[in-house]
Scaffold this motif. Structure first.
Motif, PDB file in Angstrom:
ATOM      1  N   LEU A 169       0.831  -1.199   0.000  1.00 48.90           N
ATOM      2  CA  LEU A 169       0.000   0.000   0.000  1.00 48.90           C
ATOM      3  C   LEU A 169       0.873   1.260   0.000  1.00 48.90           C
ATOM      4  CD1 LEU A 169      -2.738   1.429   0.254  1.00 48.90           C
ATOM      5  CD2 LEU A 169      -2.578   1.125   2.741  1.00 48.90           C
ATOM      6  N   THR A 170       1.886   1.258   0.822  1.00 49.44           N
ATOM      7  CA  THR A 170       2.793   2.411   0.877  1.00 49.44           C
ATOM      8  C   THR A 170       3.463   2.651  -0.462  1.00 49.44           C
ATOM      9  OG1 THR A 170       3.210   1.997   3.230  1.00 49.44           O
ATOM     10  CG2 THR A 170       4.786   3.396   2.065  1.00 49.44           C
ATOM     11  N   ASP A 171       3.967   1.585  -1.076  1.00 48.85           N
ATOM     12  CA  ASP A 171       4.610   1.719  -2.386  1.00 48.85           C
ATOM     13  C   ASP A 171       3.626   2.252  -3.429  1.00 48.85           C
ATOM     14  OD1 ASP A 171       6.975   0.739  -1.375  1.00 48.85           O
ATOM     15  OD2 ASP A 171       6.618  -1.325  -2.030  1.00 48.85           O
ATOM     16  N   THR A 172       2.394   1.744  -3.395  1.00 48.58           N
ATOM     17  CA  THR A 172       1.386   2.173  -4.366  1.00 48.58           C
ATOM     18  C   THR A 172       1.068   3.655  -4.195  1.00 48.58           C
ATOM     19  OG1 THR A 172       0.411  -0.042  -4.429  1.00 48.58           O
ATOM     20  CG2 THR A 172      -0.967   1.770  -5.195  1.00 48.58           C
ATOM     21  N   GLN A 173       0.868   4.083  -2.945  1.00 45.31           N
ATOM     22  CA  GLN A 173       0.523   5.483  -2.714  1.00 45.31           C
ATOM     23  C   GLN A 173       1.662   6.418  -3.119  1.00 45.31           C
ATOM     24  OE1 GLN A 173      -0.690   5.343   1.447  1.00 45.31           O
ATOM     25  NE2 GLN A 173      -2.844   5.208   0.855  1.00 45.31           N
ATOM     26  N   LYS A 174       2.889   5.997  -2.868  1.00 46.45           N
ATOM     27  CA  LYS A 174       4.039   6.804  -3.294  1.00 46.45           C
ATOM     28  C   LYS A 174       4.078   6.927  -4.814  1.00 46.45           C
ATOM     29  CE  LYS A 174       7.241   5.896   0.576  1.00 46.45           C
ATOM     30  NZ  LYS A 174       8.521   5.227   0.943  1.00 46.45           N
ATOM     31  N   THR A 175       3.810   5.830  -5.496  1.00 44.13           N
ATOM     32  CA  THR A 175       3.814   5.842  -6.964  1.00 44.13           C
ATOM     33  C   THR A 175       2.742   6.781  -7.496  1.00 44.13           C
ATOM     34  OG1 THR A 175       4.616   3.566  -7.028  1.00 44.13           O
ATOM     35  CG2 THR A 175       3.580   4.413  -9.026  1.00 44.13           C
ATOM     36  N   HIS A 176       1.539   6.683  -6.964  1.00 46.02           N
ATOM     37  CA  HIS A 176       0.451   7.530  -7.432  1.00 46.02           C
ATOM     38  C   HIS A 176       0.741   9.000  -7.166  1.00 46.02           C
ATOM     39  CE1 HIS A 176      -2.591   3.939  -7.193  1.00 46.02           C
ATOM     40  NE2 HIS A 176      -1.693   3.802  -8.135  1.00 46.02           N
ATOM     41  N   SER A 177       1.342   9.282  -6.027  1.00 41.34           N
ATOM     42  CA  SER A 177       1.693  10.661  -5.703  1.00 41.34           C
ATOM     43  C   SER A 177       2.793  11.180  -6.632  1.00 41.34           C
ATOM     44  CB  SER A 177       2.145  10.757  -4.248  1.00 41.34           C
ATOM     45  OG  SER A 177       2.543  12.066  -3.927  1.00 41.34           O
ATOM     46  N   ARG A 178       3.763  10.338  -6.901  1.00 42.08           N
ATOM     47  CA  ARG A 178       4.900  10.750  -7.737  1.00 42.08           C
ATOM     48  C   ARG A 178       4.443  11.110  -9.152  1.00 42.08           C
ATOM     49  NH1 ARG A 178       7.809   6.447  -7.072  1.00 42.08           N
ATOM     50  NH2 ARG A 178       8.843   7.328  -5.254  1.00 42.08           N
ATOM     51  N   TYR A 179       3.514  10.336  -9.695  1.00 41.18           N
ATOM     52  CA  TYR A 179       3.101  10.546 -11.083  1.00 41.18           C
ATOM     53  C   TYR A 179       1.815  11.361 -11.215  1.00 41.18           C
ATOM     54  CZ  TYR A 179       6.659   7.050 -12.080  1.00 41.18           C
ATOM     55  OH  TYR A 179       7.853   6.383 -12.179  1.00 41.18           O
ATOM     56  N   ASP A 180       1.252  11.807 -10.075  1.00 39.29           N
ATOM     57  CA  ASP A 180       0.037  12.626 -10.087  1.00 39.29           C
ATOM     58  C   ASP A 180      -1.020  11.979 -10.982  1.00 39.29           C
ATOM     59  OD1 ASP A 180      -1.572  14.709  -9.341  1.00 39.29           O
ATOM     60  OD2 ASP A 180      -0.786  16.113 -10.829  1.00 39.29           O
ATOM     61  N   THR A 181      -1.394  10.770 -10.633  1.00 41.73           N
ATOM     62  CA  THR A 181      -2.194   9.926 -11.513  1.00 41.73           C
ATOM     63  C   THR A 181      -3.666  10.332 -11.557  1.00 41.73           C
ATOM     64  OG1 THR A 181      -2.599   8.400  -9.678  1.00 41.73           O
ATOM     65  CG2 THR A 181      -0.713   7.935 -11.082  1.00 41.73           C
ATOM     66  N   ARG A 182      -4.270  10.089 -12.694  1.00 41.71           N
ATOM     67  CA  ARG A 182      -5.727  10.136 -12.796  1.00 41.71           C
ATOM     68  C   ARG A 182      -6.276   8.889 -12.127  1.00 41.71           C
ATOM     69  NH1 ARG A 182     -10.194  12.058 -15.559  1.00 41.71           N
ATOM     70  NH2 ARG A 182     -11.694  10.521 -16.340  1.00 41.71           N
ATOM     71  N   ALA A 183      -7.315   9.053 -11.320  1.00 39.71           N
ATOM     72  CA  ALA A 183      -7.864   7.918 -10.573  1.00 39.71           C
ATOM     73  C   ALA A 183      -9.379   7.896 -10.703  1.00 39.71           C
ATOM     74  CB  ALA A 183      -7.473   8.002  -9.100  1.00 39.71           C
TER      75      ALA A 183
ATOM     76  N   PHE B 281      -8.685  19.284 -12.596  1.00 36.71           N
ATOM     77  CA  PHE B 281      -9.591  18.422 -11.827  1.00 36.71           C
ATOM     78  C   PHE B 281     -10.289  17.383 -12.707  1.00 36.71           C
ATOM     79  CE2 PHE B 281     -13.441  17.360  -9.415  1.00 36.71           C
ATOM     80  CZ  PHE B 281     -12.895  17.080  -8.160  1.00 36.71           C
ATOM     81  N   PRO B 282     -10.926  17.769 -13.816  1.00 35.31           N
ATOM     82  CA  PRO B 282     -11.577  16.736 -14.644  1.00 35.31           C
ATOM     83  C   PRO B 282     -10.590  15.831 -15.367  1.00 35.31           C
ATOM     84  CG  PRO B 282     -11.806  18.904 -15.642  1.00 35.31           C
ATOM     85  CD  PRO B 282     -11.218  19.134 -14.293  1.00 35.31           C
ATOM     86  N   LYS B 283      -9.333  16.243 -15.479  1.00 37.27           N
ATOM     87  CA  LYS B 283      -8.323  15.390 -16.099  1.00 37.27           C
ATOM     88  C   LYS B 283      -7.830  14.313 -15.146  1.00 37.27           C
ATOM     89  CE  LYS B 283      -6.615  19.312 -18.836  1.00 37.27           C
ATOM     90  NZ  LYS B 283      -5.457  20.226 -19.060  1.00 37.27           N
ATOM     91  N   LEU B 284      -7.897  14.586 -13.846  1.00 38.77           N
ATOM     92  CA  LEU B 284      -7.331  13.676 -12.850  1.00 38.77           C
ATOM     93  C   LEU B 284      -8.382  12.928 -12.037  1.00 38.77           C
ATOM     94  CD1 LEU B 284      -4.416  15.891 -11.480  1.00 38.77           C
ATOM     95  CD2 LEU B 284      -4.287  14.057 -13.167  1.00 38.77           C
ATOM     96  N   VAL B 285      -9.631  13.365 -12.098  1.00 40.37           N
ATOM     97  CA  VAL B 285     -10.672  12.797 -11.239  1.00 40.37           C
ATOM     98  C   VAL B 285     -11.799  12.205 -12.079  1.00 40.37           C
ATOM     99  CG1 VAL B 285     -12.421  13.299  -9.485  1.00 40.37           C
ATOM    100  CG2 VAL B 285     -10.158  14.377  -9.339  1.00 40.37           C
ATOM    101  N   ALA B 286     -12.090  10.948 -11.854  1.00 42.31           N
ATOM    102  CA  ALA B 286     -13.291  10.303 -12.391  1.00 42.31           C
ATOM    103  C   ALA B 286     -14.098   9.786 -11.207  1.00 42.31           C
ATOM    104  CB  ALA B 286     -12.919   9.157 -13.320  1.00 42.31           C
ATOM    105  N   ILE B 287     -15.404   9.993 -11.232  1.00 41.76           N
ATOM    106  CA  ILE B 287     -16.274   9.522 -10.147  1.00 41.76           C
ATOM    107  C   ILE B 287     -17.355   8.644 -10.768  1.00 41.76           C
ATOM    108  CG2 ILE B 287     -17.830  10.135  -8.263  1.00 41.76           C
ATOM    109  CD1 ILE B 287     -16.402  12.821  -8.055  1.00 41.76           C
ATOM    110  N   GLN B 288     -17.374   7.390 -10.347  1.00 44.66           N
ATOM    111  CA  GLN B 288     -18.366   6.433 -10.852  1.00 44.66           C
ATOM    112  C   GLN B 288     -19.463   6.248  -9.825  1.00 44.66           C
ATOM    113  OE1 GLN B 288     -18.119   5.081 -13.969  1.00 44.66           O
ATOM    114  NE2 GLN B 288     -20.145   4.148 -13.745  1.00 44.66           N
ATOM    115  N   LEU B 289     -20.700   6.463 -10.232  1.00 46.51           N
ATOM    116  CA  LEU B 289     -21.864   6.266  -9.365  1.00 46.51           C
ATOM    117  C   LEU B 289     -22.374   4.853  -9.576  1.00 46.51           C
ATOM    118  CD1 LEU B 289     -23.696   9.652 -10.142  1.00 46.51           C
ATOM    119  CD2 LEU B 289     -21.978   9.196  -8.362  1.00 46.51           C
ATOM    120  N   ASN B 290     -22.254   3.999  -8.572  1.00 39.49           N
ATOM    121  CA  ASN B 290     -22.712   2.623  -8.675  1.00 39.49           C
ATOM    122  C   ASN B 290     -24.182   2.560  -8.290  1.00 39.49           C
ATOM    123  OD1 ASN B 290     -22.381  -0.130  -9.185  1.00 39.49           O
ATOM    124  ND2 ASN B 290     -21.934  -0.598  -7.052  1.00 39.49           N
TER     125      ASN B 290
END
Length: 852
Positions: free
Chosen positions: A86-100, A345-354
């Motif tokens: 989990l720590t490695d994953t969060q560091k990776t996502h932070s480093r690359y400023d990922t869309r999620a 914000f719209p480039k990096l954030v997707a919100i799915q309504l289940n």
């Protein structure tokens, strides 16, 4: 269909000779590819970690420790690897400023995590060996873990599968839901009737979750809206009447084969000032804690009974509570890296309504952007429509949520203002442009439904506020376009799309059916849990007599295990040599458990009329919970149990027929039932089941489907082939035609003697001695109630299809071949494929393998 001389008994006897034991399957990897996957720790080193946690975390020692302590110590030891990932994953996502993608769902039916995490980390064999060296049995310890029953059925289990796939595919994602204290409910039977008891799944804590108080959010409710003027510009200010604290608990989601570890963030409700010392000191000992009790009620239980106004209010508050906290968290995480620059914000954030449960997140994000960050309406709405997407799971009108305007005015007055503004803009700018002057169309498409009491249509809000809307099977998505939202489809031809559901093969084959997984490993590449299409390699083995025997030996051993579980839970004795016919799903009229029941009654009647009636011995197995306020569903459970009680104790039928409803159906029980199933009951009225996922799990484990052309049954039949399933009944178009010309269930009651006999049986006291008519509500729903789900119209076709099941099962070779082909052709229904479809059509994410 031709019948060979091979009998069921002969087939199962042969199968017994090639038994593959569960422990052997779990212990021994079969191929070089499988053995090449190295565990991140040796058995000896893991023993040290388990002992360390037993002593240092649990405060006990080997000779004294209970099985629960051993399970917790093992979980904490495994959690060391989980948290490192989990720590490695969060560091990776932070480093690359990922869309999620942020997956908002009221339900996450996670089940147990230890077994799943061990398989995904390739630690299962090492852990078994480590525990054996300590005098413990892993299978026994796995039973100590309570299910994380944070869901009701397919919706919540689908969400869990999707989280598994997102992590496995290295896709940045966060699941958001509610940290229910009691989940749905624990089901017991008292004289055959369902009794609900609290499901205290985390009564003694949960080793997999981590509280994150630094990310707590404040959620506002009630109050009033003030309009202020800054010059000529009005500004709305919400003065909340109450504030609730939302405390996040994170559950790591482990990807398979060393992939990412994402999180499921669940919100717990707490009072902001939960104890009033002044009131307490004045003698109001109970009143001093009233605010705490009221606040904690929000995350107390999944789906409170909404038959009362108070229940409706609590459900709306629950939905807003988790959506508001989640939106605040999404905004917090974005602003941590980007401040008040909203361009990305719209480039990096997707919100799915289940489903529609999280639809209130749309006006909530609008409120945050407009009220908290002074964004112009046009800009805020542009962001929302790029960010949100909506999955529709149902065509049933009652499941497309509506809330009274009156309730919104009381609980969420600011959001009602925003919804009015969204609706006004939509009707005047888009509907009027498409259908000028058509007030009837405006009324039809309006988010606000006019009537005796004005209602907010959450389905309409979800469509209007999202850039994509998807159904969950091809036939369902087609019906969404043509029947549910045809005008929306005309207005936005590219908005409505399809993503057929899928299941994770890591849990639903590799973990839950280790014998079959080991057999598969011997014949195809061992990375099939990542590439399920490779199961097609088994098609070449479908006619191989030796492989057929091994495959059916696995099935029989799984049935032997389930026989023991049935006896432990119910005291009922069944034979593993019988055909196991399984219907496991939420209890609802459209899923037609009562059609199954009527056929059971018909079989019982045939046996009583003719004790020599020729049928393969069969065990009908049910697992289902009924919503507490759904009285007919609870009556169906009662009827199944009372009929089972009579049939199972009737010596006249020679054990040819047994009926069992297993109590407290849940993920961990499904993991025992699915590997043992011969027949998969998927008998919903055509056009009513959006997709289904139980149908996929059962077929993947070698069960043959008996089903209507509904939901994903259609695609399963296309993949497996019509010869390897049993399709029956009215089609979607035939149901529509029957409704159009007028459906009268009495036509079938009056002209089919068997239907009339079994329905009249329900009026008697044959199954409820001394209580005539105790089961009559089912008959009344089918006759006086109009049979809304066409049970009687499909009964004869269903009964005929069941005769075909019986005939085919007598031919052991033909049955084995079909079972193998079902397993071999389910590659399409991998949730990894579903997620890739979401990525390609809706989310546009990029995979980021974690740096380590």
């Amino acid at each position: 269909m031709t019948t060979k001389a091979t009998t069921t008994k002969a087939t199962t006897t042969t199968a017994t000779k090639t038994t593959v034991t569960k422990k052997a399957a779990a212990k021994k990897p079969a191929t070089k590819a499988a053995s090449a996957r190295k565990a991140p720790v040796t058995a000896k080193a893991l023993q040290g970690k388990i002992i360390q946690h037993l002593r240092g975390t649990q405060g006990t020692y080997e000779e004294k420790a209970t099985p629960q302590a051993w399970w917790r110590a093992t979980s904490f030891a495994v959690n060391e690897f989980v948290m490192a990932g989990l720590t490695d994953t969060q560091k990776t996502h932070s480093r690359y400023d990922t869309r999620a993608v942020n997956y908002l769902s009221m339900e996450f039916l996670m089940g147990r995590l230890l077994s799943n995490n061990l398989h995904n980390l390739h630690l299962f064999d090492v852990t078994r060996a480590a525990l054996e060296g300590l005098g413990q049995n892993l299978d026994d310890l796995l039973e100590e873990e309570p299910d994380m029953a944070l869901g009701n059925g397919g919706l919540g289990r689908l969400a869990a599968c999707f989280l598994d796939s997102l992590a496995t595919m290295n896709l940045p994602a966060v699941g958001y839901g509610i940290h229910y204290e009691h989940g749905l409910f624990e089901q017991h039977f008292r004289d055959g009737r369902q009794i609900e008891r609290p499901d205290a799944w985390r009564e003694y804590g949960n080793p997999w979750e981590v509280c994150r108080p630094e990310s707590a959010q404040q959620v506002k409710l009630y109050g009033y809206v003030e309009t202020r003027y800054e010059g000529a510009t009005p500004k709305k200010v919400w003065h909340a009447g109450r504030t609730i604290k939302a405390v996040p608990w994170d559950i790591p989601i482990v990807g398979y084969d060393g992939a990412n570890v994402n999180i499921l963030r669940l919100w717990e409700s707490r009072a902001t000032n939960f104890f009033d010392w002044d009131v307490f000191n004045a003698g109001g000992y109970v009143d001093a804690q009233a605010e705490q009790a009221q606040a904690e009620t929000i995350s107390k239980v999944l789906y409170p009974n909404d038959e009362t106004d108070a229940g409706k209010e609590l459900r709306l508050i629950q939905q807003y509570f988790f959506c508001a906290a989640s939106v605040a968290d999404i905004v917090r995480r974005y602003r941590r890296a980007h401040g008040d620059d909203w361009t990305s914000f719209p480039k990096l954030v997707a919100i799915q309504l289940n489903d529609t449960h999280p639809a209130i997140a749309i006006p909530e994000l609008m409120r945050v952007l407009i009220d908290d960050y002074d964004m112009a309406w046009k800009d805020a709405w542009g962001i929302c429509q790029q960010v949100f997407s909506y999955t529709n799971h149902t065509l049933l009108p009652e499941a497309l949520e509506k809330w009274t305007v009156r309730l919104f005015e009381k609980v969420l007055p600011r959001h009602l203002d925003i919804i009015y503004d969204i609706n006004h803009q939509f009707l005047t700018q888009q509907v009027d442009a498409q259908w000028p002057g058509d007030d009837a169309m405006k009324q039809h498409l309006s988010i606000i439904e006019e009537g005796h009491e004005r209602m907010v249509r959450m389905g309409h809000l979800s469509v209007v506020g999202s850039h994509k809307v998807n159904g969950v099977a091809q036939v369902h998505s087609d019906l969404v376009r043509t029947d549910l939202f045809p005008e929306f489809h005309e207005l936005w031809p590219e908005k409505l799309t399809n993503v057929t559901n899928g299941i994770t093969p890591r849990r639903w084959l590799k973990a839950c059916n280790p014998r079959l997984a080991a057999l598969i490993d011997q014949h195809i590449d061992a990375d099939w849990p990542l590439h399920l299409d490779k199961l097609k390699g088994l098609i070449a083995k479908a006619d191989d007599a030796k492989f057929q025997q091994a495959f059916m030996a696995v099935k029989r051993e799984n049935k032997v295990d389930l026989v023991a579980e049935i006896h432990r839970l119910t005291g009922i004795e069944v034979s593993p040599d019988a055909l196991f016919d399984v219907q496991i799903k939420r209890l609802h009229e459209y899923k037609r458990q009562h059609l199954n029941l009527l056929h059971i009654l018909a079989l019982y009647r045939r046996l009583l009329d003719n004790p020599e009636y020729n049928m393969v011995p069969r065990v009908f197995l049910f697992g289902a919970k009924a919503a507490p306020g759904y009285h007919l569903a609870k009556d169906i459970i009662f009827a199944i149990n009372k009929v089972a009680e009579r049939i199972n104790n009737d010596s006249r039928i020679g054990g040819k027929l047994k009926v069992v409803m297993l109590p407290n159906y849940r993920v961990s029980l499904a993991e025992k039932m699915i590997p043992a199933a011969d027949v998969s009951e998927q008998i919903s009225t055509a056009g009513k089941e959006a997709s289904g996922t139980g149908n996929m799990k059962l077929a993947l484990n070698g069960a043959l489907t008996i089903g209507t052309l509904d939901g994903a049954n259609i695609e399963i039949a296309e993949e497996a082939g019509a010869d390897h399933c049993f399709i029956f009944g009215l089609t979607v178009d035939e149901v529509k035609a029957l409704n159009a010309r007028g459906y009268n269930p009495y036509d079938f009651y009056d002209h089919d003697e068997e239907i009339r006999a079994v329905l009249d049986w329900l009026d008697s006291d044959y199954f409820t001695p001394g209580q005539p008519g105790a089961l009559a509500s089912i008959k009344h729903s089918l006759l006086q109630g109009g049979d809304p789900y066409k049970v009687l119209a499909d009964f004869r076709a269903y009964s005929d299809a069941q005769r075909n099941v019986d005939e085919k099962y007598r031919d052991g070779t033909a049955w084995a071949r079909s079972a193998i082909i079902n397993t071999a052709t389910m590659g399409k229904f991998n949730s990894d494929r579903s997620i890739q479809d979401y990525v390609d059509r809706i989310w546009h994410l990029k995979a980021y393998p974690r740096d380590n």
